[in-house]
Design a protein around this motif. Structure first.
Motif, PDB file in Angstrom:
ATOM      1  N   UNK A   2      -4.967   1.672 -30.231  1.00  0.00           N
ATOM      2  CA  UNK A   2      -5.679   0.523 -29.461  1.00  0.00           C
ATOM      3  C   UNK A   2      -4.944   0.053 -28.704  1.00  0.00           C
ATOM      4  N   UNK A   3      -5.972  -0.277 -27.829  1.00  0.00           N
ATOM      5  CA  UNK A   3      -5.633  -0.985 -26.346  1.00  0.00           C
ATOM      6  C   UNK A   3      -5.158  -3.074 -27.022  1.00  0.00           C
ATOM      7  N   UNK A   4      -6.677  -2.879 -27.706  1.00  0.00           N
ATOM      8  CA  UNK A   4      -6.529  -4.352 -27.992  1.00  0.00           C
ATOM      9  C   UNK A   4      -6.940  -4.761 -29.738  1.00  0.00           C
ATOM     10  N   UNK A   5      -6.958  -5.954 -29.527  1.00  0.00           N
ATOM     11  CA  UNK A   5      -7.292  -6.562 -31.181  1.00  0.00           C
ATOM     12  C   UNK A   5      -7.551  -8.024 -30.961  1.00  0.00           C
ATOM     13  N   UNK A  15      -7.418  -8.525 -44.136  1.00  0.00           N
ATOM     14  CA  UNK A  15      -8.502  -9.940 -44.437  1.00  0.00           C
ATOM     15  C   UNK A  15      -9.949 -10.038 -43.728  1.00  0.00           C
ATOM     16  N   UNK A  16      -9.946  -9.083 -43.093  1.00  0.00           N
ATOM     17  CA  UNK A  16     -11.228  -8.517 -42.390  1.00  0.00           C
ATOM     18  C   UNK A  16     -11.467  -9.921 -41.306  1.00  0.00           C
ATOM     19  N   UNK A  17     -10.634  -9.697 -40.829  1.00  0.00           N
ATOM     20  CA  UNK A  17     -10.391 -10.768 -39.442  1.00  0.00           C
ATOM     21  C   UNK A  17      -9.640 -10.443 -37.892  1.00  0.00           C
ATOM     22  N   UNK A  18     -10.189  -9.701 -38.411  1.00  0.00           N
ATOM     23  CA  UNK A  18      -9.983  -9.406 -36.467  1.00  0.00           C
ATOM     24  C   UNK A  18     -11.301  -7.999 -36.043  1.00  0.00           C
ATOM     25  N   UNK A  19     -11.261  -8.180 -34.940  1.00  0.00           N
ATOM     26  CA  UNK A  19     -11.775  -6.823 -33.551  1.00  0.00           C
ATOM     27  C   UNK A  19     -11.269  -6.007 -33.406  1.00  0.00           C
ATOM     28  N   UNK A  69      -2.145  -5.230 -25.915  1.00  0.00           N
ATOM     29  CA  UNK A  69      -1.145  -3.296 -25.492  1.00  0.00           C
ATOM     30  C   UNK A  69      -0.554  -3.684 -24.197  1.00  0.00           C
ATOM     31  N   UNK A  70       1.305  -3.685 -24.056  1.00  0.00           N
ATOM     32  CA  UNK A  70       1.350  -2.924 -22.717  1.00  0.00           C
ATOM     33  C   UNK A  70       1.036  -1.863 -22.459  1.00  0.00           C
ATOM     34  N   UNK A  71       0.931  -0.747 -23.023  1.00  0.00           N
ATOM     35  CA  UNK A  71       0.317   0.231 -22.223  1.00  0.00           C
ATOM     36  C   UNK A  71      -1.096   0.365 -21.866  1.00  0.00           C
ATOM     37  N   UNK A  72      -1.749  -0.749 -21.834  1.00  0.00           N
ATOM     38  CA  UNK A  72      -2.706  -0.649 -21.652  1.00  0.00           C
ATOM     39  C   UNK A  72      -3.072  -1.405 -20.299  1.00  0.00           C
ATOM     40  N   UNK A 120       2.049  -6.603 -26.281  1.00  0.00           N
ATOM     41  CA  UNK A 120       3.427  -6.945 -27.166  1.00  0.00           C
ATOM     42  C   UNK A 120       3.091  -5.437 -27.410  1.00  0.00           C
ATOM     43  N   UNK A 121       3.771  -4.406 -27.592  1.00  0.00           N
ATOM     44  CA  UNK A 121       3.643  -3.272 -28.241  1.00  0.00           C
ATOM     45  C   UNK A 121       2.429  -1.948 -27.459  1.00  0.00           C
ATOM     46  N   UNK A 122       2.744  -0.961 -28.355  1.00  0.00           N
ATOM     47  CA  UNK A 122       1.916  -0.381 -26.909  1.00  0.00           C
ATOM     48  C   UNK A 122       1.075  -0.061 -27.821  1.00  0.00           C
ATOM     49  N   UNK A 123      -0.546   0.698 -27.796  1.00  0.00           N
ATOM     50  CA  UNK A 123      -1.560   1.399 -28.016  1.00  0.00           C
ATOM     51  C   UNK A 123      -1.163   2.265 -30.026  1.00  0.00           C
ATOM     52  N   UNK A 124      -0.370   2.692 -29.323  1.00  0.00           N
ATOM     53  CA  UNK A 124      -0.467   3.552 -31.109  1.00  0.00           C
ATOM     54  C   UNK A 124       0.481   2.743 -32.472  1.00  0.00           C
ATOM     55  N   UNK A 125       1.245   2.031 -31.539  1.00  0.00           N
ATOM     56  CA  UNK A 125       1.768   0.230 -32.650  1.00  0.00           C
ATOM     57  C   UNK A 125       0.720  -0.403 -33.186  1.00  0.00           C
ATOM     58  N   UNK A 126       0.204  -0.681 -31.963  1.00  0.00           N
ATOM     59  CA  UNK A 126      -0.945  -1.703 -32.542  1.00  0.00           C
ATOM     60  C   UNK A 126      -1.502  -0.952 -33.650  1.00  0.00           C
ATOM     61  N   UNK A 127      -2.251  -0.041 -33.192  1.00  0.00           N
ATOM     62  CA  UNK A 127      -3.076   0.892 -33.856  1.00  0.00           C
ATOM     63  C   UNK A 127      -2.619   1.419 -35.485  1.00  0.00           C
TER      64      UNK A 127
END
Length: 98
Positions: A79-82, A15-19, A40-43, A64-71
């Motif tokens: 991604x480290x963060x969203x 939806x274009x609602x994240x950075x 991410x928990x691992x960031x 929450x989650x890992x960088x890989x899961x978020x990405x």
């Protein structure tokens, strides 16, 4: 890992609602944009920097989650963060976390 939260992050991206990515998140936080920060928990490096910044802006944070899961949830590289830029998505993610 809460798959509901990952699904909501993916929908928010479509939806274009994240950075995402350090440069984009920093730019948005400087402009005081965003309703929820997901880290991410691992960031560990990102956690320190962003949690402090989010606290100053009174922005809720979910670790929450890992960088890989978020990405993967947003269809990009790890991604480290969203940063969620929509209040409705932010509320839905916070509710799904409960």
């Amino acid at each position: 890992m809460n798959t509901r939260i990952l699904s909501l992050i993916g929908i928010a991206r479509r939806a274009g609602k994240i950075g995402s990515g350090d440069a984009q998140i920093e730019a948005m936080l400087k402009k005081r944009k965003g309703f929820l920060l997901i880290i991410a928990e691992d960031a560990l490096g990102a956690q320190k920097k962003y949690i402090q910044w989010a606290g100053d802006l009174k922005l809720p944070v979910v670790v929450i989650g890992t960088k890989l899961e978020i990405g993967n949830s947003i269809g990009l590289s790890p991604r480290s963060a969203v940063l969620i830029l929509d209040q409705g998505f932010a509320k839905a993610i916070l509710l799904a976390r409960s």
